[in-house]
Design an enzyme around this catalytic site. Sequence first.
Site, PDB file in Angstrom:
ATOM      1  N   ASP B  51       0.823  -1.198   0.000  1.00  0.00           N
ATOM      2  CA  ASP B  51       0.000   0.000   0.000  1.00  0.00           C
ATOM      3  C   ASP B  51       0.868   1.264   0.000  1.00  0.00           C
ATOM      4  O   ASP B  51       2.075   1.188   0.227  1.00  0.00           O
ATOM      5  CB  ASP B  51      -0.872  -0.037   1.273  1.00  0.00           C
ATOM      6  CG  ASP B  51      -2.163   0.738   1.081  1.00  0.00           C
ATOM      7  OD1 ASP B  51      -2.420   1.265  -0.016  1.00  0.00           O
ATOM      8  OD2 ASP B  51      -2.932   0.797   2.066  1.00  0.00           O
ATOM      9  N   TYR B 109       5.939  -9.838   7.355  1.00  0.00           N
ATOM     10  CA  TYR B 109       5.871  -8.388   7.500  1.00  0.00           C
ATOM     11  C   TYR B 109       6.402  -8.011   8.879  1.00  0.00           C
ATOM     12  O   TYR B 109       6.257  -8.771   9.845  1.00  0.00           O
ATOM     13  CB  TYR B 109       4.424  -7.888   7.422  1.00  0.00           C
ATOM     14  CG  TYR B 109       3.856  -7.783   6.033  1.00  0.00           C
ATOM     15  CD1 TYR B 109       4.000  -6.613   5.288  1.00  0.00           C
ATOM     16  CD2 TYR B 109       3.134  -8.837   5.469  1.00  0.00           C
ATOM     17  CE1 TYR B 109       3.455  -6.491   4.025  1.00  0.00           C
ATOM     18  CE2 TYR B 109       2.585  -8.730   4.199  1.00  0.00           C
ATOM     19  CZ  TYR B 109       2.754  -7.549   3.474  1.00  0.00           C
ATOM     20  OH  TYR B 109       2.210  -7.434   2.228  1.00  0.00           O
TER      21      TYR B 109
END
Lengths: 250, 250
Positions: B51, B109
């Site tokens: 994103d 992540y």
Amino acid sequence: MRYLLTLEYDGAAYAGWQRQKNAVTVQEKVETALRTLLGSKTVVYASGRTDAGVHAAGQAAHFDSERVLDKERFRYSLNALLPDDVKAVALREVPSDFHAQYSAKKKTYSYRLYISRTPSPLRRARYCRITPPFDTDKFLAVLALFEGEHDFKAFGNTGSGVKTTVRRVYSARAEIADDEITVFVTGNGFLYNMVRVMAGCAVAAGKGKIGVDDVKAMFSTGERARGIKTLPANALTLENVEYGLEPIGV
Amino acid sequence: MRYLLTLEYDGAAYAGWQRQKNAVTVQEKVETALRTLLGSKTVVYASGRTDAGVHAAGQAAHFDSERVLDKERFRYSLNALLPDDVKAVALREVPSDFHAQYSAKKKTYSYRLYISRTPSPLRRARYCRITPPFDTDKFLAVLALFEGEHDFKAFGNTGSGVKTTVRRVYSARAEIADDEITVFVTGNGFLYNMVRVMAGCAVAAGKGKIGVDDVKAMFSTGERARGIKTLPANALTLENVEYGLEPIGV
């Protein structure tokens, strides 16, 4: 009343600490915010200048106030006025004869390196890249030479007004993790550019360009060995300044 | 010939990975550089979108070339064309049926937090600040709940085309050092915004706003508990993507 500020700043956007005409500096940002809060022109005196692009995790600077400050409230207000890249992380009262520069007992700087064939986007803001091959043992051997009292004339860009180029380095060590080397140097004072030149010497040794004897010769002759670079400012951080003050509760 | 790129990027300046009209994206930067080197339009397929503002230490993306590439030379040339905030850290050949998205087995992540009353200039680019008081044990208790196979419907912003919201999280752990908490989450796949909402849940628990039962209810009802924030993008990094490929020598 005299107060001591501990300041953290990202030096990337600044032409260093010291106020200058035609350039944005950290001192100007702090003085402007203090003037707004205190209602009159206020000068801040730092432990020392940091150069353009150099960061601080714990720069120290004092200023005087005619009124007694509610310290935590004042610090909060100051931070609200300061930009995102400069913040006051602590504020304390100090004696009226305290001086951020002259009362400083020790300063610690860090210098961040990584060894890689490829530039690292996530480290470009705060690290200096060294290309392999690199001999870490040779790097550390030169770093160890800096400890003790030496004439650092060959390591500093001597500006005007420096009385002596002798400094005591209490500690010069490195933390090594994966491909990263972070150097921490603690001393009673540093000449202009001294840490960046010291790091440049240790890196030149790691790259096989100079040896321990060349660095020893720099101490005795006061002349910089050939091929020594002043490493970039972006990887240098003033970590803290010690005054031997009583600890304060948080 | 199909090639797999490992990419590191600082997402701050980008509207995310995926090519968009009227916005600068990482995919566009990589495709433009590849087109220059390969001489024809080249599409890169990533393991998934990141994103706007999200960083990558090890995004993976494949592309096809009609000619065999001298990999290290090609990577060097590619990096010379890429901007400072995007670099190819590895390049390898993969089978023609390999797909960066569909062949991915695991992704990891990280999410970086620090607990402080004062905003930290040196951490503002890559960390999310949490104000004290903060109960780290409660934070960790919620984090542990994420491990295993669950319906993460309440944790994702379900875009179009998502067949199932069930995902397996292999590991959800935290490294704690001083006032910093870095969360590492490894899973077989992640819904849009899932890691940022998971981190938001664990932080809400640390702040005493929700408890373990609220998070369990999110799994069973598919509804997000009140007061859960999607934490900011700047603290999220795609650390790596695993494919079960043979290791390659460096």
